[in-house]
Design a protein around this motif. Structure first.
Motif, PDB file in Angstrom:
ATOM      1  N   LEU A 130       0.837  -1.322   0.189  1.00 48.80           N
ATOM      2  CA  LEU A 130       0.045   0.213  -0.091  1.00 48.80           C
ATOM      3  C   LEU A 130       0.942   1.354  -0.026  1.00 48.80           C
ATOM      4  CD1 LEU A 130      -2.677  -0.873   2.428  1.00 48.80           C
ATOM      5  CD2 LEU A 130      -2.972  -0.561   0.023  1.00 48.80           C
ATOM      6  N   ALA A 186      -0.817   4.416  -1.079  1.00 49.84           N
ATOM      7  CA  ALA A 186      -1.991   4.615  -0.156  1.00 49.84           C
ATOM      8  C   ALA A 186      -1.776   4.600   1.091  1.00 49.84           C
ATOM      9  CB  ALA A 186      -2.963   3.274  -0.548  1.00 49.84           C
ATOM     10  N   VAL A 204      -6.836   3.302   5.744  1.00 46.16           N
ATOM     11  CA  VAL A 204      -6.686   2.533   4.521  1.00 46.16           C
ATOM     12  C   VAL A 204      -5.993   1.177   4.847  1.00 46.16           C
ATOM     13  CG1 VAL A 204      -5.638   2.040   2.234  1.00 46.16           C
ATOM     14  CG2 VAL A 204      -6.888   4.270   2.931  1.00 46.16           C
ATOM     15  N   ASN A 205      -4.945   1.264   5.706  1.00 50.40           N
ATOM     16  CA  ASN A 205      -4.142  -0.033   6.098  1.00 50.40           C
ATOM     17  C   ASN A 205      -5.105  -0.823   6.856  1.00 50.40           C
ATOM     18  OD1 ASN A 205      -0.703   0.040   5.472  1.00 50.40           O
ATOM     19  ND2 ASN A 205      -1.606   2.197   5.652  1.00 50.40           N
TER      20      ASN A 205
END
Length: 327
Positions: free
Chosen positions: A283, A288, A293-294
Motif C-alpha cells: 500500500l 495509499a 486504509v491500512n
C-alpha cells in the motif's frame, strides 16, 4: 481488534519508521477477551463430565490437535522467512534453542527483553498451553472443585515468583492474565443465573448497562492495576453482555457470517502476521497512506487468507488427527 492493532504497528514501523511505538495499542484488548472466552469454553465444554484420567487425557489430546499443527506450520514458515529474508522479517536469526522452545511452547527471554517465540503472537499460546495443563489436572476433580483448584495452582505458582526470579521462564506465567481464564470459568459456572437474567428484559438491559459502565470506567481511567484486572474485568463484562444478548444476536441475518468468521479466527490470528506487513508495504508503494486504509485493506485480506487457511489446511489436518485415539 488484534489485526487492526498490528496493522497500525506495521504502518508505524515500516512506513513511518517511527520505531513502532505510536500505534493503536488498545486493539490488543482483543487478547484479553480471547483469554476470558477460552476459560469459558474450557469449563462449559467439560462441565458434567466424569472426573478422572480419561477425561483429562481426551481433553488434552483434543486441545493439542486443535492448536499445535497449525501453529507449527506457521512457525516453520516464519523460521524460513527469518533465514531466507532476515531483512523482511525484522528479526535476528534464531539459535537452535529458540527454535526448539518455540515449537514446544516454552517461554524464552529474548535479547529484546520479551518472552516472544519466533512467531511473536505465539506468546498467547504459551499461556494457553499452561492453562490447558493446569485445567487437565483440574479434570481429575469434580466440577465444584475445579475452579478452586485452578485458582490455588495459579496463586501457588505466582507467590514464589514475585519473591524473586522474575527473569526466568517460569516467571512468564506469573502474570495477572491468568486470572482472565479464571474469570471465563466463573462466567461458565454462572450460566444458569445469566440465562435467568437474559429472560428478564428490563433486568437484562440494566445489568448490561451496569457492566458496560464498569468496563468503560476501567478502560478509560488509569487505575494502575495489573492488566489481568484492569483489562480482564472489562473483557469479562464484554463476554457476559454477549451472553445476555446471545439470542438477539443470533436472530440477525449477518450472525451466520460472523459465526463463520469466528470458526476461522485461529487461522486469522496466526496468518495475519504474514499478511499485514506485506499489505502495508504494498500500500505504501502504491501511495495509499494512512491508518484507515491500512486497517481496512489489511483486515479484509487477512480474513480472506484466514478463510483459505481454515478450509484448506486447518480443517483437513484436524479431520485426519481426530481419527487417532482419544479424539
Amino acid at each position: 481488534m488484534v489485526v487492526a492493532s498490528h496493522a497500525t504497528h506495521a504502518y508505524e514501523l515500516r512506513v513511518m519508521n517511527s520505531g513502532g511505538a505510536d500505534y493503536w495499542y488498545f486493539g490488543t484488548f482483543g487478547v484479553d477477551i480471547f483469554f476470558v472466552i477460552s476459560g469459558f469454553v474450557m469449563y462449559a465444554t467439560t462441565e458434567g463430565q466424569p472426573k478422572g484420567r480419561t477425561t483429562a487425557r481426551v481433553f488434552l489430546w483434543r486441545r493439542l490437535i486443535r492448536i499445535v499443527p497449525l501453529y507449527w506450520l506457521y512457525t516453520t514458515l516464519k523460521i524460513a522467512i527469518v533465514f531466507l529474508a532476515p531483512a523482511a522479517s525484522l528479526k535476528p536469526t534464531p539459535d537452535a534453542w529458540q527454535i526448539v522452545s518455540s515449537y514446544l511452547f516454552i517461554p524464552l527471554l529474548g535479547t529484546d527483553g520479551y518472552f516472544w517465540p519466533i512467531l511473536p503472537v505465539g506468546w498467547t499460546l504459551n499461556f494457553e498451553m499452561f492453562f490447558y495443563c493446569v485445567f487437565a489436572l483440574a479434570l481429575l476433580l469434580t466440577d465444584r472443585l475445579r475452579i478452586g483448584f485452578v485458582i490455588a495452582v495459579f496463586l501457588l505458582w505466582m507467590i514464589p515468583i514475585y519473591s524473586g526470579g522474575k527473569g526466568s521462564s517460569a516467571a512468564f506465567y506469573a502474570d495477572s492474565l491468568l486470572f482472565e481464564f479464571i474469570a471465563g470459568m466463573c462466567i461458565a459456572r454462572s450460566r444458569q443465573f445469566i440465562s435467568f437474567v437474559q429472560q428478564k428484559e428490563v433486568v437484562r438491559h440494566c445489568v448490561a448497562l451496569l457492566l458496560i459502565s464498569m468496563a468503560a470506567g476501567l478502560l478509560l481511567i488509569d487505575f494502575e492495576l495489573p492488566r489481568g484486572f484492569e483489562w480482564g474485568l472489562p473483557a469479562a463484562a464484554v463476554v457476559i453482555v454477549g451472553l445476555l444478548y446471545e439470542g438477539s444476536i443470533a436472530s440477525f441475518r449477518a450472525s451466520t457470517i460472523f459465526s463463520n468468521l469466528g470458526d476461522s479466527s485461529y487461522s486469522l490470528y496466526l496468518s495475519h502476521t504474514f499478511v499485514v506487513p506485506v499489505t502495508v508495504i504494498l500500500l505504501a508503494k502504491l501511495g495509499a497512506l494512512g491508518w484507515g486504509v491500512n486497517i481496512v485493506v489489511s483486515t479484509l485480506l487477512s480474513v480472506l487468507v484466514a478463510e483459505f487457511s481454515y478450509r484448506c489446511v486447518e480443517i483437513p489436518s484436524l479431520t485426519r488427527l481426530k481419527r487417532f485415539a482419544w479424539a
